[in-house]
Design a protein around this motif. Sequence first.
Motif, PDB file in Angstrom:
ATOM      1  N   UNK A  77       0.956  -1.219  -0.023  1.00 22.32           N
ATOM      2  CA  UNK A  77       0.076  -0.038  -0.152  1.00 22.32           C
ATOM      3  C   UNK A  77       0.937   1.256   0.074  1.00 22.32           C
ATOM      4  N   UNK A  78       1.965   1.090   0.698  1.00 22.07           N
ATOM      5  CA  UNK A  78       2.844   2.191   0.712  1.00 22.07           C
ATOM      6  C   UNK A  78       3.569   2.570  -0.662  1.00 22.07           C
ATOM      7  N   UNK A  79       3.900   1.519  -1.225  1.00 23.13           N
ATOM      8  CA  UNK A  79       4.682   1.422  -2.689  1.00 23.13           C
ATOM      9  C   UNK A  79       3.568   2.414  -3.544  1.00 23.13           C
ATOM     10  N   UNK A  80       2.322   1.726  -3.370  1.00 22.26           N
ATOM     11  CA  UNK A  80       1.298   2.350  -4.399  1.00 22.26           C
ATOM     12  C   UNK A  80       0.994   3.839  -3.976  1.00 22.26           C
ATOM     13  N   UNK A  81       1.215   4.278  -2.646  1.00 20.67           N
ATOM     14  CA  UNK A  81       1.188   5.559  -2.407  1.00 20.67           C
ATOM     15  C   UNK A  81       2.248   6.524  -2.669  1.00 20.67           C
ATOM     16  N   UNK A 189       8.928  14.802 -16.310  1.00 20.38           N
ATOM     17  CA  UNK A 189       8.840  13.582 -17.353  1.00 20.38           C
ATOM     18  C   UNK A 189       9.379  12.269 -16.647  1.00 20.38           C
ATOM     19  N   UNK A 190      10.787  12.571 -16.026  1.00 21.16           N
ATOM     20  CA  UNK A 190      11.556  11.620 -15.453  1.00 21.16           C
ATOM     21  C   UNK A 190      10.907  11.056 -14.059  1.00 21.16           C
ATOM     22  N   UNK A 191      10.242  11.835 -13.283  1.00 24.32           N
ATOM     23  CA  UNK A 191       9.526  11.494 -12.201  1.00 24.32           C
ATOM     24  C   UNK A 191       8.223  10.655 -12.636  1.00 24.32           C
ATOM     25  N   UNK A 192       7.891  11.378 -13.502  1.00 28.09           N
ATOM     26  CA  UNK A 192       6.271  10.543 -14.080  1.00 28.09           C
ATOM     27  C   UNK A 192       6.806   9.097 -14.498  1.00 28.09           C
ATOM     28  N   UNK A 193       7.871   8.976 -15.151  1.00 31.85           N
ATOM     29  CA  UNK A 193       8.211   7.821 -15.895  1.00 31.85           C
ATOM     30  C   UNK A 193       8.303   6.676 -14.608  1.00 31.85           C
ATOM     31  N   UNK A 194       9.292   6.978 -13.587  1.00 33.03           N
ATOM     32  CA  UNK A 194       9.493   6.258 -12.493  1.00 33.03           C
ATOM     33  C   UNK A 194       8.207   5.723 -11.673  1.00 33.03           C
ATOM     34  N   UNK A 195       7.393   6.969 -11.615  1.00 30.91           N
ATOM     35  CA  UNK A 195       6.145   6.615 -10.836  1.00 30.91           C
ATOM     36  C   UNK A 195       5.186   5.697 -11.463  1.00 30.91           C
ATOM     37  N   UNK A 196       5.188   5.537 -12.709  1.00 28.65           N
ATOM     38  CA  UNK A 196       4.166   4.504 -13.457  1.00 28.65           C
ATOM     39  C   UNK A 196       4.714   3.349 -13.247  1.00 28.65           C
ATOM     40  N   UNK A 197       6.016   2.871 -13.248  1.00 26.06           N
ATOM     41  CA  UNK A 197       6.650   1.901 -13.095  1.00 26.06           C
ATOM     42  C   UNK A 197       6.466   1.261 -11.483  1.00 26.06           C
ATOM     43  N   UNK A 198       6.538   2.303 -10.571  1.00 23.08           N
ATOM     44  CA  UNK A 198       6.255   1.885  -9.314  1.00 23.08           C
ATOM     45  C   UNK A 198       4.861   1.438  -9.032  1.00 23.08           C
ATOM     46  N   UNK A 199       3.837   2.293  -9.532  1.00 22.64           N
ATOM     47  CA  UNK A 199       2.465   2.015  -9.567  1.00 22.64           C
ATOM     48  C   UNK A 199       2.144   0.752  -9.979  1.00 22.64           C
ATOM     49  N   UNK A 200       2.738   0.383 -11.330  1.00 25.05           N
ATOM     50  CA  UNK A 200       2.553  -1.061 -11.866  1.00 25.05           C
ATOM     51  C   UNK A 200       2.847  -2.167 -10.977  1.00 25.05           C
ATOM     52  N   UNK A 201       3.991  -2.043 -10.466  1.00 24.63           N
ATOM     53  CA  UNK A 201       4.407  -3.092  -9.546  1.00 24.63           C
ATOM     54  C   UNK A 201       3.672  -3.142  -8.234  1.00 24.63           C
ATOM     55  N   UNK A 202       3.103  -2.108  -7.588  1.00 21.88           N
ATOM     56  CA  UNK A 202       2.749  -2.018  -6.392  1.00 21.88           C
ATOM     57  C   UNK A 202       1.278  -2.692  -6.620  1.00 21.88           C
ATOM     58  N   UNK A 203       0.584  -2.438  -7.804  1.00 19.96           N
ATOM     59  CA  UNK A 203      -0.789  -3.154  -8.131  1.00 19.96           C
ATOM     60  C   UNK A 203      -0.636  -4.644  -8.026  1.00 19.96           C
TER      61      UNK A 203
END
Length: 295
Positions: A77-81, A189-203
């Motif tokens: 959950x923290x990973x997702x947040x 853009x760099x922050x957004x790209x890394x956040x998408x990868x983190x969200x995918x793994x968190x899900x």
Amino acid sequence: MKNKINTVIWISLIINILLSVLKLYYGFKGNAGSLKSDGFNSLSDVFVSIMILITLKIAHKKPDENHPYGHEKFEGLMYFLLGLVLVLTAFSIGANGISELYDYFIHKRVFIKPSTSTIYVAVIAILLKLLLSYLTITASKKYKAPALKADSVNHLTDVFATSASLIGITLAQFNLIYFDSIASILIALLILLSSVEILKEAISFLVDASAEKEVVSNINQTIKTVLGVIRIDDLKVRKHMKHYYVDVEICVDERLSLKEAHDIAENVHDTIEETYLDVLHCMVHVNPGVPKKKK
């Protein structure tokens, strides 16, 4: 292990506080928009580090009546947040950069050249973030901590983000002022790209996604080696953060007694849990069948 993970997070927290103060102070004082943006990014990292410390304290609690499978998913959950915080940070920084470009080219607003002191701050920030990135990547591999893995991705993204800021500030010294704003957009853009990868793994952590094909294949082959297993009728392996749960249906000779069939199932259970230390539990269901006749 918990104490060592916490030590890494505390180091990250202290350095992120230091970087936030440095970047924001010199960003405002030295008229460097990209460094200010990067400073707010570091400020979000401070929040992330605090959030990780709180979450890990909960995640390492032992199973209880209300959480018989433990509290590890709080880390997911923290990973997702963390991913959501990074998305919001990216949009905020990107919008500010676009606004500055609009003011520069459309409203012909005059921007002051960034101070050379901001270059030194950016270089220091890059070196410190490289150190943090190495520290967290090493610790995440050693302790298999998803939170540290997410934090290491965040630190590595910050290295590229501050590098973009450094390039923008350097070009601005040659009166290419708008490159500082462009650097802010690149940071976003760099922050957004890394956040998408983190969200995918968190899900994948939160929805009980299937384990990697290689893991499932290895478990499948191991079960087939257990004496008495005729075939595998069904096998499911689901993720539970850094661990797995295994549910398998095996077929055994229908002429066996209940005790004999149970012993085979117990053998499968013990073999999987002893062979694969990442497996928290292996549930075995037995189906009756007829062995193939030897030719």
